[in-house]
Write a protein that holds these residues in place. Structure first.
Motif, PDB file in Angstrom:
ATOM      1  N   GLU A  43     -11.834  40.823   2.709  1.00  0.00           N
ATOM      2  CA  GLU A  43     -11.137  39.682   2.100  1.00  0.00           C
ATOM      3  C   GLU A  43     -11.836  39.205   0.832  1.00  0.00           C
ATOM      4  OE1 GLU A  43     -11.007  36.638   5.095  1.00  0.00           O
ATOM      5  OE2 GLU A  43      -9.733  37.836   6.420  1.00  0.00           O
ATOM      6  N   SER A  96      -5.572  44.066   4.578  1.00  0.00           N
ATOM      7  CA  SER A  96      -4.249  43.811   4.019  1.00  0.00           C
ATOM      8  C   SER A  96      -4.136  44.157   2.541  1.00  0.00           C
ATOM      9  CB  SER A  96      -3.856  42.351   4.248  1.00  0.00           C
ATOM     10  OG  SER A  96      -4.798  41.510   3.622  1.00  0.00           O
ATOM     11  N   LYS A  97      -5.264  44.336   1.839  1.00  0.00           N
ATOM     12  CA  LYS A  97      -5.174  44.655   0.420  1.00  0.00           C
ATOM     13  C   LYS A  97      -5.805  46.010   0.135  1.00  0.00           C
ATOM     14  CE  LYS A  97      -9.339  42.174  -1.103  1.00  0.00           C
ATOM     15  NZ  LYS A  97      -9.876  41.188  -2.024  1.00  0.00           N
ATOM     16  N   ASP A  98      -5.337  46.606  -0.947  1.00  0.00           N
ATOM     17  CA  ASP A  98      -5.899  47.882  -1.383  1.00  0.00           C
ATOM     18  C   ASP A  98      -7.200  47.617  -2.122  1.00  0.00           C
ATOM     19  OD1 ASP A  98      -3.601  48.960  -0.411  1.00  0.00           O
ATOM     20  OD2 ASP A  98      -2.730  49.437  -2.362  1.00  0.00           O
TER      21      ASP A  98
END
Length: 139
Positions: A62, A87-89
């Motif tokens: 995060e 959740s993020k690249d």
């Protein structure tokens, strides 16, 4: 100059040497470094250097723009599964010996991956590294 926030999973000999080198050339500041390590001594060492310590890969992800994976080969699969759940690249840079780009990409479908093989003189600031980029890594 800073490249954002750097996460490092594994603050052992090579992981900490790489961080020291990145700090020495001012690509990151100590406060830009986020660390996950299961060893309390290594956590304390990272904390003493001014880095942030986290208990989970999720939290590290995060807060990071780039993550270096510097764990033992036997531990890498579990770490990759945790990274895949983010959740993020995030750009993943692996220094794990014997783990191919293909095997990492089979787990990390959405993340760009760079595999780097540093040599032990890196621990004293006199090393060299070879890198291979996955197909989705851009300039």
């Amino acid at each position: 100059m800073s490249l954002g926030k750097l996460g490092i999973i594994g603050f052992g000999n090579m992981g900490s040497a790489i961080v020291k080198g990145l700090l020495d050339v001012k690509l990151f500041m100590s406060s830009d470094i986020h660390v996950v390590d299961i060893d309390e001594k290594k956590q304390n060492s990272a904390k003493a250097a001014g880095h942030f310590i986290h208990s989970s890969v999720q939290k590290l992800g995060e807060l990071s723009d780039i993550i270096i994976v510097a764990v033992k080969p036997g531990d890498v699969h579990g770490v990759l599964l945790e990274l895949d759940a983010l959740s993020k690249d995030i750009l993943i840079i692996s220094i794990v010996a014997g783990v191919t780009l293909r095997s990492m990409k089979s787990v990390l479908k959405k993340n760009p991956i760079i595999r780097v093989m540093p040599n032990t003189p890196c621990m004293v600031g006199a090393g060299t590294s070879v890198m291979a980029c996955g197909p989705d890594v851009t300039d």
